[in-house]
Scaffold this motif. Structure first.
Motif, PDB file in Angstrom:
ATOM      1  N   ILE A 124      41.352  47.193  74.091  1.00  0.00           N
ATOM      2  CA  ILE A 124      41.326  47.771  75.435  1.00  0.00           C
ATOM      3  C   ILE A 124      39.886  47.984  75.893  1.00  0.00           C
ATOM      4  N   LEU A 125      39.061  48.514  74.997  1.00  0.00           N
ATOM      5  CA  LEU A 125      37.654  48.734  75.344  1.00  0.00           C
ATOM      6  C   LEU A 125      36.950  47.411  75.635  1.00  0.00           C
ATOM      7  N   GLY A 126      37.294  46.391  74.862  1.00  0.00           N
ATOM      8  CA  GLY A 126      36.700  45.077  75.088  1.00  0.00           C
ATOM      9  C   GLY A 126      37.078  44.504  76.440  1.00  0.00           C
ATOM     10  N   LEU A 127      38.342  44.649  76.803  1.00  0.00           N
ATOM     11  CA  LEU A 127      38.807  44.147  78.098  1.00  0.00           C
ATOM     12  C   LEU A 127      38.180  44.935  79.252  1.00  0.00           C
ATOM     13  N   ARG A 128      37.982  46.226  79.036  1.00  0.00           N
ATOM     14  CA  ARG A 128      37.313  47.031  80.062  1.00  0.00           C
ATOM     15  C   ARG A 128      35.864  46.582  80.236  1.00  0.00           C
ATOM     16  N   ALA A 129      35.232  46.230  79.130  1.00  0.00           N
ATOM     17  CA  ALA A 129      33.852  45.748  79.198  1.00  0.00           C
ATOM     18  C   ALA A 129      33.779  44.442  79.984  1.00  0.00           C
ATOM     19  N   VAL A 130      34.726  43.548  79.746  1.00  0.00           N
ATOM     20  CA  VAL A 130      34.765  42.284  80.488  1.00  0.00           C
ATOM     21  C   VAL A 130      34.987  42.546  81.976  1.00  0.00           C
ATOM     22  N   ASP A 131      35.858  43.499  82.276  1.00  0.00           N
ATOM     23  CA  ASP A 131      36.113  43.850  83.679  1.00  0.00           C
ATOM     24  C   ASP A 131      34.851  44.405  84.335  1.00  0.00           C
ATOM     25  N   MET A 132      34.090  45.202  83.602  1.00  0.00           N
ATOM     26  CA  MET A 132      32.844  45.737  84.139  1.00  0.00           C
ATOM     27  C   MET A 132      31.860  44.607  84.432  1.00  0.00           C
ATOM     28  N   PHE A 133      31.792  43.630  83.532  1.00  0.00           N
ATOM     29  CA  PHE A 133      30.936  42.464  83.756  1.00  0.00           C
ATOM     30  C   PHE A 133      31.340  41.748  85.041  1.00  0.00           C
ATOM     31  N   SER A 134      32.636  41.550  85.227  1.00  0.00           N
ATOM     32  CA  SER A 134      33.131  40.846  86.415  1.00  0.00           C
ATOM     33  C   SER A 134      32.773  41.597  87.689  1.00  0.00           C
ATOM     34  N   ARG A 135      32.876  42.925  87.654  1.00  0.00           N
ATOM     35  CA  ARG A 135      32.539  43.716  88.835  1.00  0.00           C
ATOM     36  C   ARG A 135      31.039  43.681  89.119  1.00  0.00           C
ATOM     37  N   LYS A 136      30.232  43.718  88.074  1.00  0.00           N
ATOM     38  CA  LYS A 136      28.779  43.607  88.246  1.00  0.00           C
ATOM     39  C   LYS A 136      28.412  42.234  88.808  1.00  0.00           C
ATOM     40  N   LEU A 137      29.084  41.214  88.325  1.00  0.00           N
ATOM     41  CA  LEU A 137      28.842  39.851  88.797  1.00  0.00           C
ATOM     42  C   LEU A 137      29.174  39.735  90.281  1.00  0.00           C
ATOM     43  N   LEU A 138      30.292  40.316  90.678  1.00  0.00           N
ATOM     44  CA  LEU A 138      30.705  40.285  92.077  1.00  0.00           C
ATOM     45  C   LEU A 138      29.707  41.037  92.955  1.00  0.00           C
ATOM     46  N   GLY A 139      29.272  42.193  92.500  1.00  0.00           N
ATOM     47  CA  GLY A 139      28.303  42.965  93.269  1.00  0.00           C
ATOM     48  C   GLY A 139      26.987  42.229  93.438  1.00  0.00           C
ATOM     49  N   MET A 140      26.536  41.572  92.368  1.00  0.00           N
ATOM     50  CA  MET A 140      25.296  40.803  92.442  1.00  0.00           C
ATOM     51  C   MET A 140      25.410  39.679  93.455  1.00  0.00           C
ATOM     52  N   SER A 141      26.528  38.960  93.434  1.00  0.00           N
ATOM     53  CA  SER A 141      26.694  37.820  94.339  1.00  0.00           C
ATOM     54  C   SER A 141      26.773  38.265  95.794  1.00  0.00           C
ATOM     55  N   ARG A 142      27.382  39.407  96.048  1.00  0.00           N
ATOM     56  CA  ARG A 142      27.503  39.898  97.424  1.00  0.00           C
ATOM     57  C   ARG A 142      26.157  40.312  98.002  1.00  0.00           C
ATOM     58  N   ASN A 143      25.294  40.851  97.165  1.00  0.00           N
ATOM     59  CA  ASN A 143      24.014  41.358  97.647  1.00  0.00           C
ATOM     60  C   ASN A 143      22.885  40.337  97.565  1.00  0.00           C
ATOM     61  N   ALA A 144      23.136  39.212  96.900  1.00  0.00           N
ATOM     62  CA  ALA A 144      22.061  38.257  96.634  1.00  0.00           C
ATOM     63  C   ALA A 144      21.464  37.676  97.912  1.00  0.00           C
ATOM     64  N   SER A 145      22.299  37.376  98.905  1.00  0.00           N
ATOM     65  CA  SER A 145      21.818  36.678 100.097  1.00  0.00           C
ATOM     66  C   SER A 145      20.758  37.465 100.850  1.00  0.00           C
TER      67      SER A 145
END
Length: 202
Positions: A147-168
Motif C-alpha cells: 500500500i505504501l509503495g502504491l501511494r508513493a507511485v501515486d505521489m510521483f504521478s501527481r508530481k509529474l502532472l503538476g510539473m507538466s502543467r506549470n512547465a509552459s
C-alpha cells in the motif's frame, strides 16, 4: 572657404552618419531577431524534453503500479525468471528513456523551480528500488508495504502532472536565487553517458 564648401561638407558628413546609423540599426535588428530565434529553438528543445519526461514517466508509473504488488509475491527464482521476460525488457526500456530525458533536462533546463521539480522526479525514480521495492520484498507477508509503495507511485504521478502543467510558463527562465548553487540533477546523474546538446548520446 565659401559657404557652399561648408554646406557641402556638412551635408556629406550628415549623409555618412545617417548611413552608418542605418547599418547599425539593421545589424541590431538582425542580432535581436537571431537571439529570438535561438531562444525559441531552445524552448522547443525544452518542450520536447518535458514531453518525453511526462510520457516516459507515466509509462514508468503505470508499470510500477503492477510491479509493486507482483514483486511482493516473488522469490529470488521468480525474479531471475522475470528478468528474462519481454515485460522486464520493456520496463528497462522505459526506465532508460526516462533517465535519458532527465540527463537532457540537466543540459537544457536552467536552474529554477522547474528544474527542482524535475530533480525531485529523477531522485524518486533513482531511489525507488531501495526505498520502495526493497521493503516490499523484505516484508512479503505485510501488505502494508505494498500500500505504501502504491501511494508513493501515486505521489510521483501527481508530481509529474503538476510539473507538466506549470512547465509552459517557466521554460527558459532561471530563478536568480538558484544561480550558482550546486546542480543536484547533474550530481544525481554523474557518470551516466553524456548527451550532446543536439540531444543525441555521445
Amino acid at each position: 572657404m565659401t559657404d557652399a564648401f561648408w554646406t557641402t561638407l556638412i551635408a556629406s558628413f550628415l549623409s555618412a552618419v545617417a548611413a552608418l546609423s542605418g547599418v547599425a540599426l539593421t545589424n541590431s535588428h538582425a542580432l535581436r531577431r537571431h537571439q529570438a530565434e535561438l531562444q525559441e529553438k531552445l524552448r522547443g528543445q525544452q518542450r520536447e524534453i518535458i514531453a518525453e519526461i511526462v510520457l516516459a514517466g507515466r509509462q514508468w508509473a503505470s508499470r510500477q503500479e503492477i510491479w509493486v504488488p507482483a514483486v511482493s509475491k516473488m522469490n529470488r527464482n521468480d525474479l531471475m525468471e522475470y528478468a528474462q521476460t519481454d515485460s522486464s525488457k520493456a520496463m528497462g526500456d522505459v526506465l532508460e528513456r526516462l533517465n535519458v530525458a532527465f540527463v537532457k533536462a540537466d543540459l537544457f533546463i536552467p536552474n529554477g523551480s522547474l528544474k527542482d521539480e524535475i530533480t525531485w522526479l529523477a531522485e524518486f525514480v533513482q531511489t525507488f528500488p531501495s526505498k520502495v521495492i526493497g521493503p516490499v520484498m523484505e516484508n512479503r507477508e505485510d501488505f502494508d508495504h505494498v500500500i505504501l509503495g502504491l501511494r508513493a507511485v501515486d505521489m510521483f504521478s501527481r508530481k509529474l502532472l503538476g510539473m507538466s502543467r506549470n512547465a509552459s510558463t517557466r521554460l527558459g527562465v532561471q530563478d536568480p536565487a538558484t544561480k550558482g548553487k550546486p546542480d543536484r540533477l547533474r550530481q544525481l546523474f554523474k557518470g551516466v553517458p553524456k548527451v550532446s546538446r543536439r540531444g543525441k548520446g555521445v
